[in-house]
Design a protein around this motif. Structure first.
Motif, PDB file in Angstrom:
ATOM      1  N   LYS A  67       4.624   9.966   5.062  1.00  0.00           N
ATOM      2  CA  LYS A  67       4.312  10.914   6.138  1.00  0.00           C
ATOM      3  C   LYS A  67       3.212  11.894   5.735  1.00  0.00           C
ATOM      4  O   LYS A  67       2.369  12.256   6.548  1.00  0.00           O
ATOM      5  CB  LYS A  67       5.561  11.702   6.547  1.00  0.00           C
ATOM      6  CG  LYS A  67       6.439  10.977   7.520  1.00  0.00           C
ATOM      7  CD  LYS A  67       5.799  10.957   8.883  1.00  0.00           C
ATOM      8  CE  LYS A  67       6.773  10.399   9.901  1.00  0.00           C
ATOM      9  NZ  LYS A  67       6.134  10.119  11.164  1.00  0.00           N
ATOM     10  N   THR A  84       3.161  11.014  14.158  1.00  0.00           N
ATOM     11  CA  THR A  84       4.386  11.438  14.831  1.00  0.00           C
ATOM     12  C   THR A  84       5.304  10.287  15.212  1.00  0.00           C
ATOM     13  O   THR A  84       6.449  10.523  15.586  1.00  0.00           O
ATOM     14  CB  THR A  84       4.051  12.250  16.093  1.00  0.00           C
ATOM     15  OG1 THR A  84       3.262  11.453  16.969  1.00  0.00           O
ATOM     16  CG2 THR A  84       3.306  13.529  15.730  1.00  0.00           C
ATOM     17  N   SER A  85       4.846   9.065  15.110  1.00  0.00           N
ATOM     18  CA  SER A  85       5.646   7.902  15.488  1.00  0.00           C
ATOM     19  C   SER A  85       6.470   7.402  14.301  1.00  0.00           C
ATOM     20  O   SER A  85       6.073   7.542  13.144  1.00  0.00           O
ATOM     21  CB  SER A  85       4.725   6.782  15.976  1.00  0.00           C
ATOM     22  OG  SER A  85       5.472   5.618  16.221  1.00  0.00           O
ATOM     23  N   ASP A  86       7.586   6.817  14.605  1.00  0.00           N
ATOM     24  CA  ASP A  86       8.421   6.205  13.556  1.00  0.00           C
ATOM     25  C   ASP A  86       8.007   4.770  13.258  1.00  0.00           C
ATOM     26  O   ASP A  86       8.637   4.110  12.434  1.00  0.00           O
ATOM     27  CB  ASP A  86       9.890   6.233  13.984  1.00  0.00           C
ATOM     28  CG  ASP A  86      10.455   7.641  13.969  1.00  0.00           C
ATOM     29  OD1 ASP A  86       9.972   8.467  13.180  1.00  0.00           O
ATOM     30  OD2 ASP A  86      11.383   7.910  14.763  1.00  0.00           O
ATOM     31  N   LYS A  87       6.976   4.276  13.903  1.00  0.00           N
ATOM     32  CA  LYS A  87       6.529   2.897  13.707  1.00  0.00           C
ATOM     33  C   LYS A  87       5.792   2.660  12.399  1.00  0.00           C
ATOM     34  O   LYS A  87       5.591   1.526  12.005  1.00  0.00           O
ATOM     35  CB  LYS A  87       5.610   2.474  14.854  1.00  0.00           C
ATOM     36  CG  LYS A  87       6.292   2.271  16.163  1.00  0.00           C
ATOM     37  CD  LYS A  87       5.286   1.751  17.166  1.00  0.00           C
ATOM     38  CE  LYS A  87       5.973   1.242  18.389  1.00  0.00           C
ATOM     39  NZ  LYS A  87       5.028   0.578  19.287  1.00  0.00           N
ATOM     40  N   LYS A 146       6.415   3.587   9.099  1.00  0.00           N
ATOM     41  CA  LYS A 146       7.213   4.004   7.941  1.00  0.00           C
ATOM     42  C   LYS A 146       6.678   3.452   6.625  1.00  0.00           C
ATOM     43  O   LYS A 146       7.066   3.909   5.562  1.00  0.00           O
ATOM     44  CB  LYS A 146       8.663   3.595   8.137  1.00  0.00           C
ATOM     45  CG  LYS A 146       9.329   4.349   9.249  1.00  0.00           C
ATOM     46  CD  LYS A 146      10.777   3.993   9.387  1.00  0.00           C
ATOM     47  CE  LYS A 146      11.342   4.782  10.554  1.00  0.00           C
ATOM     48  NZ  LYS A 146      12.763   4.837  10.561  1.00  0.00           N
TER      49      LYS A 146
END
Length: 85
Positions: free
Chosen positions: A64, A55-58, A60
């Motif tokens: 996903k 769920t984190s954008d860290k 990338k």
């Protein structure tokens, strides 16, 4: 690793060590049941970190779909470990 967990590097090292020790424990009949339950507990303990990664954008650098695919995979691994318990 979620930010609310202290000592990230230490926790990663300890969980890795636990994986190794519990995996070795599966090899021996007299420790197999305890190791299987330990693996189940470890998979439950690391589940919040896997949710955080998904769920984190860290993160990338990982697709996903892979991060989300890990979540149900953990339940399959718990069922597999339970077969040794």
């Amino acid at each position: 690793m979620p930010p609310y967990i202290p000592a990230h590097q230490l926790m990663v090292a300890l969980s890795g060590l636990a994986e190794i020790v519990l995996g070795i424990g599966l090899l021996f009949e007299n420790t197999r049941t305890w190791s299987a339950w330990g693996i189940i507990a470890l998979l439950i303990a690391v589940f919040p970190a896997n949710i955080y990664m998904a769920t984190s954008d860290k993160f990338k650098q990982f697709p996903k779909w892979i991060l989300y695919a890990r979540l149900p995979l953990q339940f399959a691994l718990m069922a597999w470990a339970y077969s040794y318990a």
